[in-house]
Design an enzyme around this catalytic site. Structure first.
Site, PDB file in Angstrom:
ATOM      1  N   GLN A  96     -18.299  -4.341  16.701  1.00  0.00           N
ATOM      2  CA  GLN A  96     -17.280  -3.299  16.532  1.00  0.00           C
ATOM      3  C   GLN A  96     -15.928  -3.934  16.251  1.00  0.00           C
ATOM      4  O   GLN A  96     -15.511  -4.870  16.946  1.00  0.00           O
ATOM      5  CB  GLN A  96     -17.192  -2.417  17.782  1.00  0.00           C
ATOM      6  CG  GLN A  96     -16.269  -1.210  17.597  1.00  0.00           C
ATOM      7  CD  GLN A  96     -16.283  -0.249  18.789  1.00  0.00           C
ATOM      8  OE1 GLN A  96     -16.896  -0.530  19.825  1.00  0.00           O
ATOM      9  NE2 GLN A  96     -15.610   0.876  18.643  1.00  0.00           N
ATOM     10  N   HIS A 102     -16.828   5.772  15.743  1.00  0.00           N
ATOM     11  CA  HIS A 102     -17.275   6.181  14.408  1.00  0.00           C
ATOM     12  C   HIS A 102     -18.744   5.856  14.272  1.00  0.00           C
ATOM     13  O   HIS A 102     -19.248   4.915  14.885  1.00  0.00           O
ATOM     14  CB  HIS A 102     -16.472   5.455  13.318  1.00  0.00           C
ATOM     15  CG  HIS A 102     -16.494   3.969  13.460  1.00  0.00           C
ATOM     16  ND1 HIS A 102     -15.679   3.304  14.372  1.00  0.00           N
ATOM     17  CD2 HIS A 102     -17.242   3.010  12.863  1.00  0.00           C
ATOM     18  CE1 HIS A 102     -15.919   2.006  14.297  1.00  0.00           C
ATOM     19  NE2 HIS A 102     -16.881   1.793  13.398  1.00  0.00           N
TER      20      HIS A 102
HETATM   21  P1  AMP Z   1     -17.118  -1.393  13.037  1.00  0.00           P
HETATM   22  O1  AMP Z   1     -17.174  -2.848  12.646  1.00  0.00           O
HETATM   23  O2  AMP Z   1     -18.413  -0.822  13.531  1.00  0.00           O
HETATM   24  O3  AMP Z   1     -15.957  -1.118  13.948  1.00  0.00           O
HETATM   25  O4  AMP Z   1     -16.869  -0.602  11.675  1.00  0.00           O
HETATM   26  C1  AMP Z   1     -15.613  -0.499  11.063  1.00  0.00           C
HETATM   27  C2  AMP Z   1     -15.880  -0.177   9.626  1.00  0.00           C
HETATM   28  O5  AMP Z   1     -14.694   0.340   9.052  1.00  0.00           O
HETATM   29  C3  AMP Z   1     -16.294  -1.391   8.776  1.00  0.00           C
HETATM   30  O6  AMP Z   1     -17.590  -1.143   8.202  1.00  0.00           O
HETATM   31  C4  AMP Z   1     -15.209  -1.461   7.725  1.00  0.00           C
HETATM   32  O7  AMP Z   1     -15.702  -1.846   6.453  1.00  0.00           O
HETATM   33  C5  AMP Z   1     -14.661  -0.061   7.710  1.00  0.00           C
HETATM   34  N1  AMP Z   1     -13.288   0.047   7.268  1.00  0.00           N
HETATM   35  C6  AMP Z   1     -12.220  -0.651   7.718  1.00  0.00           C
HETATM   36  N2  AMP Z   1     -11.101  -0.256   7.084  1.00  0.00           N
HETATM   37  C7  AMP Z   1     -11.470   0.733   6.226  1.00  0.00           C
HETATM   38  C8  AMP Z   1     -10.764   1.538   5.275  1.00  0.00           C
HETATM   39  N3  AMP Z   1      -9.442   1.414   5.088  1.00  0.00           N
HETATM   40  N4  AMP Z   1     -11.467   2.453   4.562  1.00  0.00           N
HETATM   41  C9  AMP Z   1     -12.796   2.582   4.742  1.00  0.00           C
HETATM   42  N5  AMP Z   1     -13.517   1.854   5.619  1.00  0.00           N
HETATM   43  C10 AMP Z   1     -12.867   0.936   6.341  1.00  0.00           C
END
Ligand code: AMP
Length: 116
Positions: A96, A102
């Protein structure tokens, strides 16, 4: 509980930074992941950032968690063939990086490695 600092997702919800929004209602938003790990990679995000992870959300608001799952299913039907993998990374050690709960909705031709 999360910090008062707006998360990246709160900033997207507030239209402070751009994103490809694929769903929105009064409690949830869904966007395309900026770094897709599958042919379809969407994020379903509560508009509140008060829950850091799915465990906190399940304890406090199971109805909102249920809404997330129903939106994920609907998006998988609209963007793929209806089959999907739902991933909630919970804790830095589990991958995470954004501590605003999410769900990753992964669909399409999934590889074994598409675990986010
Ligand atoms: P996690 O690592 O489970 O916390 O997931 C966070 C996710 O958010 C990752 O898959 C990122 O690629 C995604 N993410 C981060 N910044 C953005 C953004 N500006 N727009 C879309 N996705 C994003």
């Amino acid at each position: 509980m999360s910090s008062d600092e707006p998360s990246i997702f709160t900033r997207i919800i507030n239209r402070e930074i751009p994103a490809q929004i694929v769903f929105e209602d009064d409690r949830l938003i869904a966007i395309t992941d900026i770094n897709p790990q599958a042919p379809v990679h969407l994020l379903v995000i509560p508009k509140t950032q008060q829950y850091r992870d799915v465990g906190e959300l399940a304890e406090a608001d199971p109805e909102l968690l249920s809404q997330m799952v129903r939106v994920a299913r609907s998006l998988a039907q609209d963007h793929a063939d209806g089959e999907f993998r739902l991933v909630f990374n919970s804790g830095a050690g589990a991958g995470q990086t954004v501590f605003h709960v999410h769900a990753h909705v992964l669909a399409g031709d999934l590889q074994e490695s598409a675990l986010v």
